[in-house]
Design a protein around this motif. Structure first.
Motif, PDB file in Angstrom:
ATOM      1  N   SER A  84       6.756   3.013   2.456  1.00 37.97           N
ATOM      2  CA  SER A  84       5.374   3.536   2.669  1.00 37.97           C
ATOM      3  C   SER A  84       5.060   3.358   3.828  1.00 37.97           C
ATOM      4  O   SER A  84       4.174   3.799   4.724  1.00 37.97           O
ATOM      5  CB  SER A  84       4.374   3.120   1.598  1.00 37.97           C
ATOM      6  N   LEU A  85       5.620   2.193   4.713  1.00 37.78           N
ATOM      7  CA  LEU A  85       5.067   1.759   6.080  1.00 37.78           C
ATOM      8  C   LEU A  85       5.686   3.046   6.952  1.00 37.78           C
ATOM      9  O   LEU A  85       5.030   3.186   7.952  1.00 37.78           O
ATOM     10  CB  LEU A  85       6.017   0.527   6.530  1.00 37.78           C
ATOM     11  N   VAL A  88       3.025   5.554   8.370  1.00 37.94           N
ATOM     12  CA  VAL A  88       2.021   4.931   9.565  1.00 37.94           C
ATOM     13  C   VAL A  88       2.464   6.128  10.712  1.00 37.94           C
ATOM     14  O   VAL A  88       1.395   6.675  11.485  1.00 37.94           O
ATOM     15  CB  VAL A  88       2.258   3.504  10.146  1.00 37.94           C
ATOM     16  N   ALA A 112      -0.087   2.595  -1.399  1.00 34.87           N
ATOM     17  CA  ALA A 112       0.420   2.151  -0.070  1.00 34.87           C
ATOM     18  C   ALA A 112       0.493   3.185   0.937  1.00 34.87           C
ATOM     19  O   ALA A 112       0.471   3.206   1.904  1.00 34.87           O
ATOM     20  CB  ALA A 112       1.713   1.393  -0.351  1.00 34.87           C
ATOM     21  N   CYS A 113       1.002   4.287   0.349  1.00 33.77           N
ATOM     22  CA  CYS A 113       1.266   5.570   1.134  1.00 33.77           C
ATOM     23  C   CYS A 113       0.007   5.850   1.779  1.00 33.77           C
ATOM     24  O   CYS A 113      -0.276   6.181   2.819  1.00 33.77           O
ATOM     25  CB  CYS A 113       1.798   6.511   0.243  1.00 33.77           C
ATOM     26  N   TRP A 116      -1.137   3.473   4.461  1.00 34.50           N
ATOM     27  CA  TRP A 116      -0.483   3.381   5.792  1.00 34.50           C
ATOM     28  C   TRP A 116      -0.837   4.733   6.447  1.00 34.50           C
ATOM     29  O   TRP A 116      -0.919   4.663   7.800  1.00 34.50           O
ATOM     30  CB  TRP A 116       1.018   3.288   5.345  1.00 34.50           C
ATOM     31  N   LEU A 119      -4.312   4.405   7.961  1.00 26.97           N
ATOM     32  CA  LEU A 119      -4.098   3.780   9.255  1.00 26.97           C
ATOM     33  C   LEU A 119      -3.488   4.559  10.511  1.00 26.97           C
ATOM     34  O   LEU A 119      -4.331   4.593  11.573  1.00 26.97           O
ATOM     35  CB  LEU A 119      -3.268   2.486   8.920  1.00 26.97           C
ATOM     36  N   GLY A 120      -2.654   5.145  10.283  1.00 26.50           N
ATOM     37  CA  GLY A 120      -1.845   5.981  11.347  1.00 26.50           C
ATOM     38  C   GLY A 120      -2.654   6.854  11.970  1.00 26.50           C
ATOM     39  O   GLY A 120      -2.853   6.988  13.077  1.00 26.50           O
TER      40      GLY A 120
END
Length: 133
Positions: A84-85, A88, A112-113, A116, A119-120
């Motif tokens: 998921s990171l 971002v 989590a998806c 991230w 956030l991005g």
């Protein structure tokens, strides 16, 4: 907040949502217009654009979840490696939609998806607002 502010932010939300789906388009110009022409709405525009753009990305994630799982292609393997990171980078033109869809196909954890991705996308809009101020 007056009705013209709500209309402005509503238009921004629509633009940001559609820009994050598989449809072509971008929301940066609309966001920039709001920030430059209505600086008092900058924070509201940041929150609105981030939320709507993330919702659009999550709709693409959902479409990916509807795709039957098959063996991993090399492109899906890259997303699986980072998990998921990788989302971002969901704001990046051309690859962002593919990242969101791949996360759905891989059945990555939706929360989590979402985190991230938000956030991005939020950092992208914040950087644009900062550059315009």
């Amino acid at each position: 907040m007056v009705s013209s502010d709500l209309a402005t932010l509503g238009g921004l939300a629509l633009s940001a949502f559609l820009a994050a789906t598989l449809l072509p388009g971008g929301s940066e110009a609309v966001f920039a217009g709001v920030v430059v022409l209505r600086p008092e709405l900058s924070l509201a525009a940041l929150v609105t654009a981030t939320t709507a753009n993330t919702a659009g990305g999550m709709s693409t994630y959902l479409l990916g979840r509807l795709v039957p799982r098959k063996e991993l292609t090399p492109r899906l393997a890259i997303v699986k490696r980072w998990g998921s990171l990788a989302l971002v980078l969901s704001w990046v033109p051309l690859i962002g939609d593919a990242l969101c869809a791949a996360a759905g196909v891989l059945r990555l954890n939706w929360f989590a998806c979402l985190a991230w991705m938000a956030l991005g996308k939020g950092l992208r809009y914040a950087a644009l607002a900062w550059a315009l101020s």
